[in-house]
Motif scaffolding. Structure first.
Motif, PDB file in Angstrom:
ATOM      1  N   ALA A   3       0.807  -1.214   0.000  1.00  0.00           N
ATOM      2  CA  ALA A   3       0.000   0.000   0.000  1.00  0.00           C
ATOM      3  C   ALA A   3       0.838   1.260   0.000  1.00  0.00           C
ATOM      4  CB  ALA A   3      -0.922   0.016   1.215  1.00  0.00           C
ATOM      5  N   CYS A   4       2.123   1.143   0.243  1.00  0.00           N
ATOM      6  CA  CYS A   4       2.962   2.312   0.438  1.00  0.00           C
ATOM      7  C   CYS A   4       3.618   2.760  -0.864  1.00  0.00           C
ATOM      8  CB  CYS A   4       4.029   2.016   1.485  1.00  0.00           C
ATOM      9  SG  CYS A   4       3.333   1.519   3.074  1.00  0.00           S
ATOM     10  N   LEU A  80      -4.055  -2.472  -0.602  1.00  0.00           N
ATOM     11  CA  LEU A  80      -4.303  -1.420   0.381  1.00  0.00           C
ATOM     12  C   LEU A  80      -5.046  -1.943   1.601  1.00  0.00           C
ATOM     13  CD1 LEU A  80      -5.478   1.383  -2.079  1.00  0.00           C
ATOM     14  CD2 LEU A  80      -3.251   1.220  -0.972  1.00  0.00           C
ATOM     15  N   HIS A 162      -1.946   6.447  -0.032  1.00  0.00           N
ATOM     16  CA  HIS A 162      -2.790   5.471   0.655  1.00  0.00           C
ATOM     17  C   HIS A 162      -4.215   6.004   0.727  1.00  0.00           C
ATOM     18  CE1 HIS A 162      -4.195   2.283   3.137  1.00  0.00           C
ATOM     19  NE2 HIS A 162      -2.998   1.725   3.162  1.00  0.00           N
TER      20      HIS A 162
END
Length: 225
Positions: A3-4, A80, A162
């Motif tokens: 997710a980063c 995510l 995000h």
């Protein structure tokens, strides 16, 4: 950490140390973990770095997305969001993942809302993670909530992609008391704010350290990745 942001090399944060905040939910809400890396981090020296993880039950995820007006299915597919099998969030999976995160990044202190958390906390403490109960009262939640609000208004929170954290922060509504102390109000928001709550719990334990308090007062930026 899919997710980063892709330009963040998480191995560079190994052993740097971070504060964590947790907000758990079994069925309807998200479970969220926020990690606040200190300004000594080698990626953005002098700035706080915030990473996050989210979990929810997999069952009925599409209907949940329609009800909330967001695409949970897409979030899951893009890494995510972790959707655990069944109709309730699998806390055992969260327990394992937090231990893995601690081993990789050294959680100095984890702030939590005691609701639903007791068994997890017992296991984490036995495994060497220092956990701190953050009562969800306006007296305790007020200072970190005000600090998060200040950061947002000052443009010091930089979102690195995000979507869930951005959605949660955007949903957050605060309620003041007679002395203008504030805390998040889930009932008034009507939407998911679990990531914001987790971040405030993490800020609460970070701000109990006098050295960290002076860092906040210096107006350093916070990056959300």
């Amino acid at each position: 950490w899919a997710a980063c942001r892709r330009d963040i090399l998480w191995k560079e944060l190994a052993g740097v140390g971070c504060y964590a905040g947790l907000d758990l939910a079994k069925v309807h809400d998200l479970s969220a973990l926020s990690l606040l890396f200190e300004p000594s981090n080698p990626i953005f020296p002098g700035k706080w770095l915030l990473a996050c993880r989210f979990w929810c039950p997999a069952e009925d995820i599409e209907n949940r997305g329609r009800a909330d007006g967001v695409d949970y299915k897409s979030w899951r597919e893009r890494g995510l969001l972790t959707a655990t099998p069944g109709a309730t969030t699998d806390f055992d999976q969260i327990e394992r993942e937090v231990f893995q995160i601690h081993q990789a990044f050294n959680i100095k202190r984890l702030g939590y809302d005691r609701f639903l958390a007791q068994q997890l906390i017992q296991h984490w403490e036995a495994g060497g993670i220092e956990c701190v109960d953050v009562p969800q009262t306006i007296g305790v939640m007020g200072p970190p909530t005000a600090e998060l609000q200040r950061m947002v208004k000052a443009g010091e929170l930089y979102h690195g992609g995000h979507e869930i954290m951005g959605w949660n922060i955007g949903n957050t509504i605060v309620s003041p008391d007679a002395n203008q102390n504030i805390r998040p109000n889930k009932a008034k928001s009507g939407k998911k704010i679990d990531g914001a709550i987790a971040t405030i719990n993490g800020l609460a334990v970070a701000m109990t350290d006098e050295h960290k308090q002076s860092a906040y007062e210096s107006g350093r930026e916070v990056l959300i990745v």
